[in-house]
Design a protein around this motif. Structure first.
Motif, mmCIF file in Angstrom:
data_model
loop_
_atom_site.group_PDB
_atom_site.id
_atom_site.type_symbol
_atom_site.label_atom_id
_atom_site.label_comp_id
_atom_site.label_asym_id
_atom_site.label_seq_id
_atom_site.Cartn_x
_atom_site.Cartn_y
_atom_site.Cartn_z
ATOM 1 N N GLU A 58 -26.306 7.241 11.755
ATOM 2 C CA GLU A 58 -25.284 7.802 12.789
ATOM 3 C C GLU A 58 -24.233 6.755 13.096
ATOM 4 O O GLU A 58 -23.333 7.534 13.631
ATOM 5 C CB GLU A 58 -26.221 7.829 14.204
ATOM 6 N N GLN A 59 -24.339 5.627 12.301
ATOM 7 C CA GLN A 59 -23.096 4.724 12.803
ATOM 8 C C GLN A 59 -22.692 4.437 14.228
ATOM 9 O O GLN A 59 -21.629 4.671 14.535
ATOM 10 C CB GLN A 59 -22.109 5.145 11.877
ATOM 11 N N LYS A 60 -23.641 4.573 14.919
ATOM 12 C CA LYS A 60 -23.633 4.333 16.556
ATOM 13 C C LYS A 60 -24.075 3.076 16.895
ATOM 14 O O LYS A 60 -24.882 2.335 16.409
ATOM 15 C CB LYS A 60 -24.199 5.410 17.259
ATOM 16 N N SER A 61 -23.724 2.948 18.169
ATOM 17 C CA SER A 61 -24.433 1.480 18.645
ATOM 18 C C SER A 61 -25.736 1.612 19.190
ATOM 19 O O SER A 61 -26.270 2.988 19.243
ATOM 20 C CB SER A 61 -23.502 1.082 20.252
ATOM 21 N N MET A 62 -26.592 0.886 18.868
ATOM 22 C CA MET A 62 -28.091 0.841 19.389
ATOM 23 C C MET A 62 -28.585 -0.254 20.054
ATOM 24 O O MET A 62 -27.865 -1.686 20.081
ATOM 25 C CB MET A 62 -28.986 0.958 18.035
ATOM 26 N N ASP A 63 -29.350 -0.288 20.882
ATOM 27 C CA ASP A 63 -30.083 -1.199 21.843
ATOM 28 C C ASP A 63 -31.044 -1.912 21.070
ATOM 29 O O ASP A 63 -32.154 -1.493 20.828
ATOM 30 C CB ASP A 63 -30.719 -0.774 23.166
ATOM 31 N N ILE A 64 -30.643 -2.979 20.163
ATOM 32 C CA ILE A 64 -31.540 -3.651 19.490
ATOM 33 C C ILE A 64 -32.449 -4.278 19.984
ATOM 34 O O ILE A 64 -33.802 -4.631 19.588
ATOM 35 C CB ILE A 64 -30.884 -4.686 18.593
ATOM 36 N N TYR A 65 -32.545 -4.762 21.417
ATOM 37 C CA TYR A 65 -33.564 -5.110 22.241
ATOM 38 C C TYR A 65 -34.647 -4.345 22.424
ATOM 39 O O TYR A 65 -35.980 -4.904 22.126
ATOM 40 C CB TYR A 65 -32.743 -5.723 23.494
ATOM 41 N N SER A 66 -34.507 -3.009 22.636
ATOM 42 C CA SER A 66 -35.766 -1.941 22.705
ATOM 43 C C SER A 66 -36.408 -1.952 21.509
ATOM 44 O O SER A 66 -37.692 -1.672 21.498
ATOM 45 C CB SER A 66 -35.166 -0.941 23.496
ATOM 46 N N VAL A 67 -35.619 -2.049 20.473
ATOM 47 C CA VAL A 67 -36.181 -1.675 19.079
ATOM 48 C C VAL A 67 -37.338 -2.990 18.897
ATOM 49 O O VAL A 67 -38.268 -2.595 18.219
ATOM 50 C CB VAL A 67 -35.174 -1.546 18.007
ATOM 51 N N PHE A 68 -36.617 -4.058 18.886
ATOM 52 C CA PHE A 68 -37.709 -5.479 18.765
ATOM 53 C C PHE A 68 -38.818 -5.491 19.710
ATOM 54 O O PHE A 68 -39.758 -5.817 19.512
ATOM 55 C CB PHE A 68 -36.718 -6.672 18.823
ATOM 56 N N GLN A 69 -38.653 -4.933 21.064
ATOM 57 C CA GLN A 69 -39.762 -4.816 21.884
ATOM 58 C C GLN A 69 -40.843 -3.969 21.254
ATOM 59 O O GLN A 69 -41.884 -4.318 21.446
ATOM 60 C CB GLN A 69 -39.331 -4.168 23.372
ATOM 61 N N SER A 70 -40.737 -2.901 20.568
ATOM 62 C CA SER A 70 -41.630 -2.054 20.113
ATOM 63 C C SER A 70 -42.068 -2.905 18.857
ATOM 64 O O SER A 70 -43.397 -2.523 18.698
ATOM 65 C CB SER A 70 -41.023 -0.622 19.479
ATOM 66 N N LEU A 71 -41.434 -3.675 18.125
ATOM 67 C CA LEU A 71 -41.877 -4.243 16.944
ATOM 68 C C LEU A 71 -42.886 -5.245 17.454
ATOM 69 O O LEU A 71 -43.803 -5.210 16.819
ATOM 70 C CB LEU A 71 -40.637 -5.162 16.350
ATOM 71 N N THR A 72 -42.308 -6.175 18.436
ATOM 72 C CA THR A 72 -43.463 -7.344 18.835
ATOM 73 C C THR A 72 -44.547 -6.552 19.516
ATOM 74 O O THR A 72 -45.645 -7.272 19.181
ATOM 75 C CB THR A 72 -42.611 -8.096 19.577
ATOM 76 N N PHE A 108 -29.348 -4.672 5.989
ATOM 77 C CA PHE A 108 -28.379 -4.332 6.962
ATOM 78 C C PHE A 108 -27.186 -5.387 7.364
ATOM 79 O O PHE A 108 -27.671 -6.628 7.391
ATOM 80 C CB PHE A 108 -28.823 -3.780 8.222
ATOM 81 N N CYS A 109 -26.187 -5.018 7.375
ATOM 82 C CA CYS A 109 -25.049 -6.036 7.971
ATOM 83 C C CYS A 109 -25.047 -5.759 9.625
ATOM 84 O O CYS A 109 -24.894 -4.415 9.925
ATOM 85 C CB CYS A 109 -23.848 -5.750 7.467
ATOM 86 N N ILE A 110 -25.202 -6.706 10.298
ATOM 87 C CA ILE A 110 -25.198 -6.513 11.922
ATOM 88 C C ILE A 110 -23.727 -6.919 12.443
ATOM 89 O O ILE A 110 -23.157 -7.715 12.336
ATOM 90 C CB ILE A 110 -25.988 -7.708 12.421
ATOM 91 N N GLU A 111 -23.352 -5.825 12.994
ATOM 92 C CA GLU A 111 -22.039 -5.677 13.470
ATOM 93 C C GLU A 111 -21.961 -5.542 15.065
ATOM 94 O O GLU A 111 -22.865 -4.968 15.718
ATOM 95 C CB GLU A 111 -21.196 -4.662 12.776
ATOM 96 N N ARG A 112 -20.688 -6.113 15.494
ATOM 97 C CA ARG A 112 -20.643 -5.790 16.822
ATOM 98 C C ARG A 112 -20.133 -4.045 16.999
ATOM 99 O O ARG A 112 -19.494 -3.418 16.163
ATOM 100 C CB ARG A 112 -19.242 -6.380 17.516
ATOM 101 N N ALA A 113 -20.676 -3.565 18.245
ATOM 102 C CA ALA A 113 -20.271 -2.372 18.569
ATOM 103 C C ALA A 113 -19.097 -2.222 19.767
ATOM 104 O O ALA A 113 -18.749 -3.237 19.844
ATOM 105 C CB ALA A 113 -21.669 -1.392 19.228
ATOM 106 N N ASP A 114 -18.722 -0.871 19.946
ATOM 107 C CA ASP A 114 -17.770 -0.990 20.903
ATOM 108 C C ASP A 114 -18.099 -1.268 22.053
ATOM 109 O O ASP A 114 -17.391 -1.865 23.007
ATOM 110 C CB ASP A 114 -17.111 0.481 20.903
ATOM 111 N N ASP A 115 -19.501 -1.155 22.313
ATOM 112 C CA ASP A 115 -19.795 -1.530 23.726
ATOM 113 C C ASP A 115 -20.976 -2.678 23.772
ATOM 114 O O ASP A 115 -21.598 -3.197 24.772
ATOM 115 C CB ASP A 115 -20.782 -0.312 24.392
ATOM 116 N N SER A 116 -20.438 -3.852 22.602
ATOM 117 C CA SER A 116 -21.320 -4.981 22.744
ATOM 118 C C SER A 116 -20.598 -5.692 23.806
ATOM 119 O O SER A 116 -19.560 -5.792 24.011
ATOM 120 C CB SER A 116 -21.126 -5.527 21.294
ATOM 121 N N GLN A 117 -21.669 -6.681 24.381
ATOM 122 C CA GLN A 117 -20.974 -7.542 25.390
ATOM 123 C C GLN A 117 -20.651 -9.029 24.572
ATOM 124 O O GLN A 117 -21.578 -9.509 23.796
ATOM 125 C CB GLN A 117 -22.124 -7.952 26.400
ATOM 126 N N ASP A 118 -19.593 -9.619 25.089
ATOM 127 C CA ASP A 118 -19.161 -10.808 24.731
ATOM 128 C C ASP A 118 -20.528 -12.067 25.197
ATOM 129 O O ASP A 118 -20.925 -12.757 24.339
ATOM 130 C CB ASP A 118 -17.909 -11.453 25.012
#
Length: 508
Positions: free
Chosen positions: A161-175, A463-473
């Motif tokens: 989809e080439q969109k921003s994703m919340d990687i934190y919630s993804v990792f919560q499911s993994l752990t 994957f290459c991990i990149e900043r999204a438009d809505d990434s926080q500094d």
């Protein structure tokens, strides 16, 4: 006459209570420890609730320094980020600090190793330590690898989809998937089904823990916990039924494993707790008798609460920093390419030295367990200018320690190179304590590290991990036991074009 006697008794009781509270809330002043002024009845609870523990302790650290005291309601807490004092508390004089600070939301017997002390703690630690040996961890890594493979498949779909994703919630499911399988013996679908019962219950549990009114009530008046936890059904009134569900589920797993017996072809913590390795000496036989059902349930809850949030948060912080630092990510990826030819397993991840430095730097900058490393003094001690009275709760201020300019150059800068030359120096100096230290250091440290390492290697291979438009500094953080992101951790995953993928594209 009777009414006058009663009134006199009430007045004397009130006066006695006020004198006790005045004496109690002045104990830091008496031993020369600075800190915020406590309310006569609530201590510093109002400021803690208004700011959150994370922000309040940060503000107090800036104002009062490396050693100060505050009151979690009635409970006194001495906050320490002085390495020498912590060396005594956590290591040299550990025998005097074997208890932890009370945890408001749990009776002492409900969280296993985390809150146990005395002979019970020694018994549990002795039984559980072999479960985290190199041999046992090697046998559990296939579970981690399989879960990481599911994660990569999930990220592959999202990356299209080439969109921003919340990687934190993804990792919560993994752990949660890993802990569910390793600590609870459950075959969860947490990563592929948002309605998975285990996932729903755990998320509800952690949400309730951060919003329940029980916590400030117990902080303000600790003795009421005896009544709250004695009336087990009260948890339903406060939405804590996930705890009951988890315990019942765990009991079902235990009974099924007991029916299978010690020779079942199963490797996870449940099996190892039920059927520990036989002792080499008969004198130790009583220590190595399997844990009881209640003990196993308590230990499993410990692994859940200690591992779910901390590991998922560390993984999210890792990706956040990789997205912000593409040059570091490129160097790390090259090390992975150079050292791992095919399979990602226990052996293949051992020689990733730059990865170790990056991981340590993530743990330094984001010590998720900063408010978990705590102890309680049995007897009064004095270390230099710091007096720790008997019964005092000591909180290791790991966050402040890891960002202290006296020990770290440019402490707010993400720089893995600081760990490359002398990686053990910071540990020996007691300035780097992401997993605590001493006899009560985190027993699952290697388990969590291996899980994180396998996961990140698998992710970066694809994957290459990149900043999204809505990434926080800068991420906004808060504490609900562990220090975790307050909101989403948004990044963008871009599929890597490797040599093998180029061949596949040309062939197709």
């Amino acid at each position: 006459m009777f009414l006058e006697t009663v009134a006199c008794g009430v007045v004397l009781a009130i006066v006695g209570l006020l004198l006790h509270l005045r004496r109690h809330f002045s104990q830091f002043t008496k031993i020369g420890i600075p800190g915020p002024h406590p309310n006569m009845f609530l201590g510093n609870l109002l400021e803690l609730r208004a700011k959150g523990q994370f922000q309040a302790v940060k503000d107090w650290t800036e104002e009062y320094g490396r050693v100060f005291g505050y009151f979690e309601g009635y409970t006194p807490v001495m906050v320490v980020s002085d390495p020498e004092v912590l060396r005594h508390v956590l290591l040299k004089d550990a025998a005097n600090f074997m208890k932890r600070k009370p945890f408001p939301l749990a009776p002492r017997k409900s969280l296993g190793l985390f809150l146990e002390d005395g002979p019970q703690w020694k018994r549990s630690r002795s039984l559980l330590t072999p479960a985290f040996s190199t041999g046992k961890l090697k046998k559990m890594t296939p579970i981690m690898t399989e879960s990481a493979d599911i994660l990569v498949e999930r990220l592959t779909d999202k990356a299209k989809e080439q969109k921003s994703m919340d990687i934190y919630s993804v990792f919560q499911s993994l752990t949660l998937d890993v802990i569910g399988r390793c600590a609870f013996g459950l075959q969860t679908k947490a990563q592929v089904d948002d309605n998975d019962l285990f996932l729903v219950k755990i998320r509800k549990l952690f949400h309730t823990m951060s919003t329940t009114l029980i916590e400030p009530l117990v902080m303000a008046v600790p003795f009421v916990s005896c009544f709250i936890f004695a009336l087990k059904n009260i948890v339903f009134l406060f939405g804590m039924n996930p705890v009951v569900w988890l315990r019942d589920t765990m009991r079902e797993v235990i009974r099924a494993r007991l029916a299978l017996g010690p020779n079942a072809n199963v490797i996870d913590l449940v099996q190892l707790m039920l059927f520990p390795d036989k002792p080499h000496h008969d004198a130790c036989a009583d220590v190595h008798v399997g844990l009881t059902e209640r003990e196993i349930v308590a230990q499993s809850m410990t692994f859940l609460l200690a591992g779910y949030e901390t590991t998922s948060a560390i993984l999210a912080y890792f990706c956040h920093e990789m997205a912000k630092n593409p040059a570091i990510q490129a160097k790390l990826y090259q090390e992975i390419v150079d050292n791992i030819e095919k399979d990602v397993n226990y052996e293949s991840i051992q020689d990733l030295h730059y990865f170790d430095a990056v991981f340590d730097e993530v743990c330094r900058l984001y010590p998720t367990a900063s408010f978990i490393v705590s102890r309680q003094a049995c007897e009064t001690r004095r270390y230099g200018h710091v007096t720790i009275p008997a019964g005092m709760n000591v909180l290791a201020n790991v966050w402040a320690l890891h960002r202290d300019k006296s020990y770290w150059t440019d402490p707010d800068t993400f720089n893995p190179e600081r760990f490359m030359d002398e990686p053990q120096t910071k540990r020996s100096n007691f300035t780097f304590l992401p997993f605590g230290a001493g006899p009560r250091h985190c027993i699952g440290m290697r388990f969590a590290t291996i899980e994180a390492k396998i996961t990140i290697v698998k992710v970066m291979q694809s994957f290459c991990i990149e900043r999204a438009d809505d990434s926080q500094d800068e991420l906004e953080l808060f504490s609900r036991g562990a220090i975790v992101p307050k909101d989403k951790v948004n990044v963008k995953m871009t599929r890597r074009v490797t040599a093998s993928r180029r061949r596949m594209v040309r062939h197709s």
